[in-house]
Each structure stands twice: as C-alpha cells, then as structure tokens.
Design a protein around this motif. Structure first.
Motif, PDB file in Angstrom:
ATOM      1  N   THR A   8       0.833  -1.207   0.000  1.00 10.23           N
ATOM      2  CA  THR A   8       0.000   0.000   0.000  1.00 10.23           C
ATOM      3  C   THR A   8       0.865   1.252   0.000  1.00 10.23           C
ATOM      4  N   ALA A   9       1.941   1.250   0.793  1.00 11.61           N
ATOM      5  CA  ALA A   9       2.833   2.410   0.868  1.00 11.61           C
ATOM      6  C   ALA A   9       3.476   2.704  -0.480  1.00 11.61           C
ATOM      7  N   VAL A  10       3.932   1.656  -1.167  1.00 14.99           N
ATOM      8  CA  VAL A  10       4.570   1.837  -2.479  1.00 14.99           C
ATOM      9  C   VAL A  10       3.569   2.403  -3.479  1.00 14.99           C
ATOM     10  N   GLN A  11       2.366   1.831  -3.502  1.00 16.20           N
ATOM     11  CA  GLN A  11       1.341   2.310  -4.434  1.00 16.20           C
ATOM     12  C   GLN A  11       0.921   3.745  -4.126  1.00 16.20           C
ATOM     13  N   LEU A  12       0.759   4.045  -2.846  1.00 14.22           N
ATOM     14  CA  LEU A  12       0.368   5.400  -2.454  1.00 14.22           C
ATOM     15  C   LEU A  12       1.443   6.404  -2.832  1.00 14.22           C
ATOM     16  N   PHE A  13       2.714   6.039  -2.649  1.00 13.35           N
ATOM     17  CA  PHE A  13       3.797   6.951  -3.016  1.00 13.35           C
ATOM     18  C   PHE A  13       3.855   7.137  -4.530  1.00 13.35           C
ATOM     19  N   ARG A  14       3.693   6.058  -5.288  1.00 12.00           N
ATOM     20  CA  ARG A  14       3.724   6.148  -6.755  1.00 12.00           C
ATOM     21  C   ARG A  14       2.617   7.048  -7.284  1.00 12.00           C
ATOM     22  N   HIS A  15       1.441   6.973  -6.657  1.00  9.99           N
ATOM     23  CA  HIS A  15       0.284   7.722  -7.143  1.00  9.99           C
ATOM     24  C   HIS A  15      -0.144   8.795  -6.137  1.00  9.99           C
ATOM     25  N   ARG A  16       0.856   9.412  -5.487  1.00 11.21           N
ATOM     26  CA  ARG A  16       0.568  10.386  -4.433  1.00 11.21           C
ATOM     27  C   ARG A  16      -0.106  11.649  -4.949  1.00 11.21           C
ATOM     28  N   ASP A  17      -0.015  11.930  -6.242  1.00  7.32           N
ATOM     29  CA  ASP A  17      -0.649  13.125  -6.799  1.00  7.32           C
ATOM     30  C   ASP A  17      -1.973  12.812  -7.484  1.00  7.32           C
ATOM     31  N   GLU A  18      -2.485  11.588  -7.273  1.00  4.43           N
ATOM     32  CA  GLU A  18      -3.762  11.185  -7.858  1.00  4.43           C
ATOM     33  C   GLU A  18      -4.913  11.469  -6.889  1.00  4.43           C
ATOM     34  N   GLU A  19      -6.133  11.426  -7.417  1.00  8.29           N
ATOM     35  CA  GLU A  19      -7.330  11.511  -6.595  1.00  8.29           C
ATOM     36  C   GLU A  19      -8.204  10.293  -6.875  1.00  8.29           C
ATOM     37  N   PRO A  20      -8.918   9.785  -5.869  1.00  8.49           N
ATOM     38  CA  PRO A  20      -9.810   8.649  -6.117  1.00  8.49           C
ATOM     39  C   PRO A  20     -10.922   9.025  -7.083  1.00  8.49           C
ATOM     40  N   ASP A  21     -11.249   8.123  -7.981  1.00  8.30           N
ATOM     41  CA  ASP A  21     -12.258   8.373  -9.008  1.00  8.30           C
ATOM     42  C   ASP A  21     -13.633   7.998  -8.449  1.00  8.30           C
ATOM     43  N   ARG A  80       5.935  29.153  -1.222  1.00  8.94           N
ATOM     44  CA  ARG A  80       6.774  29.507  -2.365  1.00  8.94           C
ATOM     45  C   ARG A  80       6.036  29.332  -3.682  1.00  8.94           C
ATOM     46  N   ASP A  81       5.148  28.346  -3.734  1.00  5.20           N
ATOM     47  CA  ASP A  81       4.402  28.056  -4.964  1.00  5.20           C
ATOM     48  C   ASP A  81       2.916  27.939  -4.632  1.00  5.20           C
ATOM     49  N   PRO A  82       2.195  29.072  -4.621  1.00  4.47           N
ATOM     50  CA  PRO A  82       0.779  29.067  -4.239  1.00  4.47           C
ATOM     51  C   PRO A  82      -0.085  28.188  -5.139  1.00  4.47           C
ATOM     52  N   SER A  83       0.396  27.858  -6.350  1.00  3.16           N
ATOM     53  CA  SER A  83      -0.398  27.021  -7.249  1.00  3.16           C
ATOM     54  C   SER A  83      -0.347  25.540  -6.868  1.00  3.16           C
ATOM     55  N   ALA A  84       0.594  25.155  -5.993  1.00  6.04           N
ATOM     56  CA  ALA A  84       0.716  23.756  -5.570  1.00  6.04           C
ATOM     57  C   ALA A  84      -0.511  23.367  -4.751  1.00  6.04           C
ATOM     58  N   LYS A  85      -1.055  22.187  -5.047  1.00  8.31           N
ATOM     59  CA  LYS A  85      -2.270  21.733  -4.372  1.00  8.31           C
ATOM     60  C   LYS A  85      -2.112  20.280  -3.953  1.00  8.31           C
ATOM     61  N   ALA A  86      -2.549  19.976  -2.743  1.00  7.22           N
ATOM     62  CA  ALA A  86      -2.407  18.618  -2.223  1.00  7.22           C
ATOM     63  C   ALA A  86      -3.420  17.677  -2.852  1.00  7.22           C
ATOM     64  N   ARG A  87      -3.062  16.401  -2.911  1.00  4.97           N
ATOM     65  CA  ARG A  87      -3.943  15.330  -3.374  1.00  4.97           C
ATOM     66  C   ARG A  87      -3.926  14.219  -2.338  1.00  4.97           C
ATOM     67  N   PRO A  88      -5.038  13.497  -2.177  1.00  3.99           N
ATOM     68  CA  PRO A  88      -5.071  12.438  -1.162  1.00  3.99           C
ATOM     69  C   PRO A  88      -4.285  11.206  -1.550  1.00  3.99           C
ATOM     70  N   GLY A  89      -3.965  11.054  -2.831  1.00  4.47           N
ATOM     71  CA  GLY A  89      -3.264   9.849  -3.274  1.00  4.47           C
ATOM     72  C   GLY A  89      -4.251   8.750  -3.609  1.00  4.47           C
ATOM     73  N   SER A  90      -3.802   7.803  -4.403  1.00  6.79           N
ATOM     74  CA  SER A  90      -4.645   6.688  -4.833  1.00  6.79           C
ATOM     75  C   SER A  90      -3.769   5.471  -5.021  1.00  6.79           C
ATOM     76  N   LEU A  91      -4.373   4.290  -4.939  1.00  5.03           N
ATOM     77  CA  LEU A  91      -3.597   3.067  -5.148  1.00  5.03           C
ATOM     78  C   LEU A  91      -3.428   2.751  -6.622  1.00  5.03           C
ATOM     79  N   ARG A  92      -4.216   3.420  -7.497  1.00  7.22           N
ATOM     80  CA  ARG A  92      -4.081   3.209  -8.938  1.00  7.22           C
ATOM     81  C   ARG A  92      -4.256   4.532  -9.656  1.00  7.22           C
ATOM     82  N   THR A  93      -3.652   4.666 -10.847  1.00 12.78           N
ATOM     83  CA  THR A  93      -3.846   5.852 -11.664  1.00 12.78           C
ATOM     84  C   THR A  93      -5.192   5.786 -12.357  1.00 12.78           C
ATOM     85  N   ARG A  94      -5.629   6.906 -12.884  1.00 11.81           N
ATOM     86  CA  ARG A  94      -6.891   6.927 -13.621  1.00 11.81           C
ATOM     87  C   ARG A  94      -6.834   6.002 -14.837  1.00 11.81           C
TER      88      ARG A  94
END
Length: 340
Positions: A147-160, A315-329
C-alpha cells in the motif's frame, strides 16, 4: 509489544457506551439542526475530542501501565494522521456531488458511524486471525508495504468517485431525485420511493471507509496487538474527524506532501510487523522496533511533512495537495474496460 491485557466486559461495555453516546450527540445535532459549522464551533469541538482522547490515554496508562499506554498514544497518532487523508476524500466526495453546506455536518457524522462499524468488524477479524496464526503479522506487513509503495507512486492522484463500481451500480438500480430534498435519504416521487443524492453520497463514503479500514487496521495492529486499544484509538481518532474537517478544510490543500509522508509511515509499520514476525517465528536474534522509537519516527515524519508542505505552498501558491490513490486513472479505466 506488551502482554495481553485483561479487559473486563464491564470496561468494554462502558467504553462502547461512551463512544455511542458521543456519536448520538453528533447524530442528533446533525439531524435536528442542519447548519453551517463555523471556525469557532469547529475549534471548540476539536479541542473537546482531543482532550477526551488524551484524558482517556492518561487514565489507561495509569490503570494498565506505561507499555500499553504508550501503545495507545502511538496508535492514536497513527490513526489521527491517517484520518486526515480521510478528510481529503470526504472533501472530494462532497465537491463531486455538490453537497450543500448545511448538510455536510450530517454526511460527516454518518460517514464516521459507517467507518466505526467497518473498523469494528475488521478489528474482530484481525484480532482473531492474529491469535490463531502468527504469520498474519507477515501478511499485514507485506500489505502495508505494498500500500505504501502504491500510495507513493500515485501520491498526486485523486480517487475516481464517479466511476466507483458501487456508486455506478447504485445510480443504475435506484431512481434518484435531482436535489437534496432537505437532507433526506429517501423521499416519495409520484407515489414511488426514490433516493436522493445524499443517499448516493453515503454510498460513496461507505465504500471509501471500507478501503481506509483495510489500511488503518493492519497499521494500528503494527503498534499494538490489544483489540481494546485498537478499538479505542480508532474510535477516538474518528470521533474528532467531523470537527477537524471544518477546522482544517482550508488547510488541507496546502498539505502537498501528506500522501508521501503517510506512505513512509505505512512502510515503516509494515517493516515493524515483518520484524516482529521474524522475531517470534524465526529467530529471537532478529531485533524488534520499540514502541517509543515508533512514536519518535511517526512524529518526526508528520512534523517534517507539515513544515515542508507549508514552505512549498508559500513559495508556490499554485501547488495543491492530493489524497493519493492506489491506482492511476488510466489503470482504473483499463480495469473498467476489462470488466465491460
């Protein structure tokens, strides 16, 4: 880990009764007085729930010793950090379904109730399996590392959320109204009983709660094997989730490194579980990770993640957090095509 605690049925009953009483207060307020929860109200309730959790921890440590008490506080810290990721997904669900502000209080409370029910089931299953088969520690450890590896790989994803199979099925089989009908789950339309969008929101939250339970329960069992402690840290972490949502919803977008930090915590606990299995089943010479060291590692990771996130977004106001996902879209789309 500490030796097994002798928790009486009376203590279990009083604890569960106390948790149910707190949930009942939330449900009554949510159902009887739908309203916008302001920052002041959210802050007060957040302080109250944290104080309850800490007060319980002090009582628990005084009655059962420093070992189990430390396990409680570390477990609470783990579950509280994982619950923040829950909040990300709750925000996405409420945005996706355009939940009116006055009904978000009710959605969060029902979501917490569903999460507690599911986690109670997983706690019972996990405790039973651990008492019968020691290699379950190995399985839990491998699950957390995966789960940790998948979450790190897709840390900028959102659940669909829209393509969630349970949500799509509910849309097909249940007629729904266009509006929220004053916060009802079901209503009458032309003499027929139909659902409202709020029912669909709860379906989405319920399925997400199930996925989070699959991660959080093995994670806390990596800190303590005591079912009572596992239940308490989950209950007290989740009870404060509603107030925390309204308190930090503006801050959530700034925690850009939270998913990466949580992946590190899950991987660390996974390694801790595997070492424990090796120590108990293979060789006593294999070292175990002490609970106090776990507390230090988790606290440091959370502190670094929070500070680094705030510096990044400043420093970068355009940066936005994502919850992460176990798979990409793309992976989810490919899976849906295969099923279709």
């Amino acid at each position: 880990m500490s030796t097994e605690l002798d928790i009486s049925l009376l203590t279990w009953a009083l604890t569960i009764g106390f948790v149910v009483a707190l949930l009942t207060v939330d449900l009554v307020v949510a159902a009887k007085r739908p309203h916008h929860v302001g920052l002041g109200e959210a802050a007060v309730w957040s302080v109250v729930y944290v104080a309850i959790a800490l007060g319980f921890g002090v009582w628990f440590m005084l009655h059962h010793g420093s070992g189990p008490g430390t396990e409680y506080f570390v477990g609470y810290l783990v579950e509280k950090s994982l619950s923040v990721d829950n909040l990300f997904v709750f925000v996405i669900i409420m945005t996706t379904f355009a939940v009116p502000d006055e009904h978000r209080h009710k959605v969060l409370t029902f979501g917490i109730v569903l999460a507690l029910i599911m986690r109670a089931i997983f706690i019972a299953l996990g405790a039973t399996l651990l008492s019968l088969f020691s290699f379950v520690f190995l399985l839990f450890g491998l699950l957390l590392i995966f789960t940790a590896v998948q979450l790190f790989r897709h840390r900028d994803e959102e659940p669909d959320i829209e393509n969630n199979v349970v949500v799509r099925t509910s849309r097909r089989v249940l007629p729904l109204t266009e509006d929220y009908q004053g916060g009802k789950l079901f209503t009458q339309d032309g003499g027929k009983r139909v659902g409202t969008p709020l029912f669909l929101v709860l379906v989405a939250i319920g399925t997400i709660d199930l996925l989070f339970a699959l991660d959080s329960i093995p994670a806390v069992f990596g800190i303590t094997a005591q079912p009572y402690v596992v239940f308490c840290v989950n209950a007290f972490a989740l009870l404060g989730l509603r107030a925390l949502f309204f308190l930090v919803q503006g801050l959530l977008d700034r925690l850009v490194y939270l998913s990466a930090g949580l992946s590190l915590i899950l991987a660390f606990i996974g390694v801790k579980l595997i070492l424990q299995w090796l120590h108990e089943d293979v060789s006593k010479s294999v070292p175990e990770i002490p609970t106090l060291l776990s507390l230090v590692v988790i606290a440091v990771v959370l502190a670094v993640v929070t500070v680094a996130s705030l510096v990044k977004t400043k420093r970068d106001p355009s940066a936005k957090a994502r919850p992460g996902s176990l798979r990409t879209r793309r992976e989810r789309a490919d899976a849906n095509q295969e099923r279709g």
